[in-house]
Motif scaffolding. Structure first.
Motif, PDB file in Angstrom:
ATOM      1  N   UNK A 103       0.796  -1.226   0.000  1.00 44.41           N
ATOM      2  CA  UNK A 103       0.000   0.000   0.000  1.00 44.41           C
ATOM      3  C   UNK A 103       0.827   1.274   0.000  1.00 44.41           C
ATOM      4  N   UNK A 104       2.155   1.158   0.028  1.00 42.92           N
ATOM      5  CA  UNK A 104       3.006   2.358   0.060  1.00 42.92           C
ATOM      6  C   UNK A 104       3.917   2.469  -1.167  1.00 42.92           C
ATOM      7  N   UNK A 105       3.865   1.505  -2.052  1.00 41.94           N
ATOM      8  CA  UNK A 105       4.779   1.487  -3.207  1.00 41.94           C
ATOM      9  C   UNK A 105       4.227   2.288  -4.376  1.00 41.94           C
ATOM     10  N   UNK A 106       2.926   2.182  -4.614  1.00 45.75           N
ATOM     11  CA  UNK A 106       2.292   2.897  -5.733  1.00 45.75           C
ATOM     12  C   UNK A 106       2.635   4.386  -5.653  1.00 45.75           C
ATOM     13  N   UNK A 107       3.271   4.896  -6.726  1.00 46.18           N
ATOM     14  CA  UNK A 107       3.612   6.311  -6.816  1.00 46.18           C
ATOM     15  C   UNK A 107       4.829   6.746  -6.019  1.00 46.18           C
ATOM     16  N   UNK A 108       5.505   5.820  -5.348  1.00 45.64           N
ATOM     17  CA  UNK A 108       6.647   6.218  -4.502  1.00 45.64           C
ATOM     18  C   UNK A 108       7.919   6.452  -5.317  1.00 45.64           C
ATOM     19  N   UNK A 109       8.863   7.088  -4.660  1.00 43.99           N
ATOM     20  CA  UNK A 109      10.225   7.269  -5.190  1.00 43.99           C
ATOM     21  C   UNK A 109      11.079   6.220  -4.488  1.00 43.99           C
ATOM     22  N   UNK A 110      11.663   5.300  -5.249  1.00 41.94           N
ATOM     23  CA  UNK A 110      12.380   4.121  -4.741  1.00 41.94           C
ATOM     24  C   UNK A 110      13.876   4.278  -4.990  1.00 41.94           C
ATOM     25  N   UNK A 111      14.687   4.014  -3.977  1.00 47.20           N
ATOM     26  CA  UNK A 111      16.143   4.022  -4.112  1.00 47.20           C
ATOM     27  C   UNK A 111      16.665   2.644  -3.741  1.00 47.20           C
ATOM     28  N   UNK A 112      17.398   2.024  -4.650  1.00 45.94           N
ATOM     29  CA  UNK A 112      17.924   0.663  -4.499  1.00 45.94           C
ATOM     30  C   UNK A 112      19.450   0.757  -4.421  1.00 45.94           C
ATOM     31  N   UNK A 113      19.993   0.534  -3.221  1.00 46.05           N
ATOM     32  CA  UNK A 113      21.434   0.674  -2.998  1.00 46.05           C
ATOM     33  C   UNK A 113      22.115  -0.686  -3.023  1.00 46.05           C
ATOM     34  N   UNK A 114      23.238  -0.775  -3.747  1.00 44.69           N
ATOM     35  CA  UNK A 114      23.908  -2.047  -4.026  1.00 44.69           C
ATOM     36  C   UNK A 114      22.904  -2.926  -4.758  1.00 44.69           C
ATOM     37  N   UNK A 115      22.444  -2.426  -5.891  1.00 41.60           N
ATOM     38  CA  UNK A 115      21.286  -2.965  -6.602  1.00 41.60           C
ATOM     39  C   UNK A 115      21.464  -4.384  -7.128  1.00 41.60           C
ATOM     40  N   UNK A 116      22.685  -4.832  -7.374  1.00 43.48           N
ATOM     41  CA  UNK A 116      22.901  -6.199  -7.853  1.00 43.48           C
ATOM     42  C   UNK A 116      22.233  -6.448  -9.183  1.00 43.48           C
ATOM     43  N   UNK A 117      21.213  -7.290  -9.203  1.00 46.96           N
ATOM     44  CA  UNK A 117      20.464  -7.581 -10.437  1.00 46.96           C
ATOM     45  C   UNK A 117      19.321  -6.591 -10.639  1.00 46.96           C
ATOM     46  N   UNK A 118      19.031  -5.793  -9.619  1.00 48.83           N
ATOM     47  CA  UNK A 118      17.930  -4.835  -9.694  1.00 48.83           C
ATOM     48  C   UNK A 118      16.580  -5.442  -9.384  1.00 48.83           C
ATOM     49  N   UNK A 119      16.571  -6.629  -8.774  1.00 49.38           N
ATOM     50  CA  UNK A 119      15.293  -7.315  -8.529  1.00 49.38           C
ATOM     51  C   UNK A 119      14.373  -6.512  -7.598  1.00 49.38           C
ATOM     52  N   UNK A 120      14.936  -5.835  -6.597  1.00 53.84           N
ATOM     53  CA  UNK A 120      14.085  -5.075  -5.670  1.00 53.84           C
ATOM     54  C   UNK A 120      13.473  -3.854  -6.369  1.00 53.84           C
ATOM     55  N   UNK A 121      14.266  -3.150  -7.127  1.00 58.38           N
ATOM     56  CA  UNK A 121      13.742  -2.008  -7.884  1.00 58.38           C
ATOM     57  C   UNK A 121      12.755  -2.438  -8.947  1.00 58.38           C
ATOM     58  N   UNK A 122      13.013  -3.574  -9.600  1.00 59.74           N
ATOM     59  CA  UNK A 122      12.085  -4.100 -10.602  1.00 59.74           C
ATOM     60  C   UNK A 122      10.757  -4.447  -9.947  1.00 59.74           C
ATOM     61  N   UNK A 123      10.834  -5.058  -8.780  1.00 59.90           N
ATOM     62  CA  UNK A 123       9.624  -5.405  -8.037  1.00 59.90           C
ATOM     63  C   UNK A 123       8.853  -4.125  -7.681  1.00 59.90           C
ATOM     64  N   UNK A 124       9.562  -3.086  -7.260  1.00 56.75           N
ATOM     65  CA  UNK A 124       8.907  -1.814  -6.936  1.00 56.75           C
ATOM     66  C   UNK A 124       8.244  -1.218  -8.181  1.00 56.75           C
ATOM     67  N   UNK A 125       8.921  -1.266  -9.309  1.00 60.72           N
ATOM     68  CA  UNK A 125       8.334  -0.767 -10.552  1.00 60.72           C
ATOM     69  C   UNK A 125       7.087  -1.573 -10.922  1.00 60.72           C
ATOM     70  N   UNK A 126       7.141  -2.890 -10.778  1.00 58.47           N
ATOM     71  CA  UNK A 126       5.970  -3.744 -11.059  1.00 58.47           C
ATOM     72  C   UNK A 126       4.791  -3.361 -10.185  1.00 58.47           C
ATOM     73  N   UNK A 127       5.086  -2.912  -8.979  1.00 61.01           N
ATOM     74  CA  UNK A 127       4.026  -2.578  -8.019  1.00 61.01           C
ATOM     75  C   UNK A 127       3.645  -1.095  -8.065  1.00 61.01           C
ATOM     76  N   UNK A 128       4.151  -0.370  -9.068  1.00 60.16           N
ATOM     77  CA  UNK A 128       3.679   0.986  -9.312  1.00 60.16           C
ATOM     78  C   UNK A 128       4.544   2.125  -8.831  1.00 60.16           C
ATOM     79  N   UNK A 129       5.797   1.871  -8.432  1.00 63.29           N
ATOM     80  CA  UNK A 129       6.681   2.983  -8.051  1.00 63.29           C
ATOM     81  C   UNK A 129       6.774   3.964  -9.219  1.00 63.29           C
ATOM     82  N   UNK A 130       6.768   5.241  -8.921  1.00 67.19           N
ATOM     83  CA  UNK A 130       6.854   6.258  -9.967  1.00 67.19           C
ATOM     84  C   UNK A 130       8.268   6.371 -10.519  1.00 67.19           C
ATOM     85  N   UNK A 131       9.240   6.236  -9.608  1.00 69.71           N
ATOM     86  CA  UNK A 131      10.654   6.409  -9.963  1.00 69.71           C
ATOM     87  C   UNK A 131      11.467   5.363  -9.220  1.00 69.71           C
TER      88      UNK A 131
END
Length: 181
Positions: free
Chosen positions: A36-64
């Motif tokens: 309920x807090x990801x939609x429209x959020x600004x997400x920062x992924x530190x030591x991103x690796x494969x980017x799976x966490x940021x990709x998951x955030x984008x799938x769930x509606x993160x704005x950035x």
């Protein structure tokens, strides 16, 4: 090697042990906590690796989604993964380099959700948390989650307070927010 995320989407990873993708059960638990807090959020992924966490955030509606990763090979994978996931109205940026030095370049920006997952044996935890606090990168109502091995202890950082801790086998997630005065 590949990883599956939300919506059964397949992501690419680097072969071998160069990066350590967050375990599926830890990733699922984190997104359940932040539900309920990801939609429209600004997400920062530190030591991103494969980017799976940021990709998951984008799938769930993160704005950035902004990712920082040391390895140029890993940055290429993150870029590829996020490009296939992001919708036209979502923005993303992948920054290559030392995470502490790259945080300086984000000064003046704030993020609603920050995920930090360095190599467990690294000495990055305190410098990165200090930089996040110093540069005001965490939004006033934002949260920061750090992933650690279960043998690590919590960190005391001026300006940030730990609000919860969850254990998943040998992995610990610690959640921080700005210290409320």
């Amino acid at each position: 090697m590949s990883v599956r995320i939300y919506g059964n989407r397949l992501l690419h990873t680097l072969p071998g042990q160069e990066t350590r993708p967050t375990l599926a059960r830890v990733r699922e638990a984190l997104f359940n906590i932040w539900q309920g807090t990801i939609e429209g959020c600004r997400w920062l992924d530190l030591c991103a690796g494969s980017g799976s966490m940021g990709a998951e955030a984008l799938c769930r509606g993160a704005a950035i989604a902004v990712g920082i990763e040391q390895s140029s090979r890993a940055c290429a994978i993150v870029e590829q993964n996020w490009r296939q996931i992001a919708k036209p109205d979502q923005a993303f940026q992948v920054l290559r380099g030392d995470v502490v030095k790259r945080l300086v370049s984000l000064s003046g920006q704030t993020f609603d959700r920050i995920y930090f997952d360095p190599p467990y044996a690294s000495k990055l935890y305190e410098p990165v948390l200090s930089a996040i606090a110093q540069f005001g990168l965490l939004a006033p109502d934002g949260e920061l989650a750090i992933e650690q091995g279960s043998s690590h202890s919590e960190f005391e950082v001026g300006g940030l307070e730990m609000i919860r801790q969850k254990q998943y086998g040998k992995t610990t997630l610690r959640f921080y927010r700005q210290h409320k005065v």
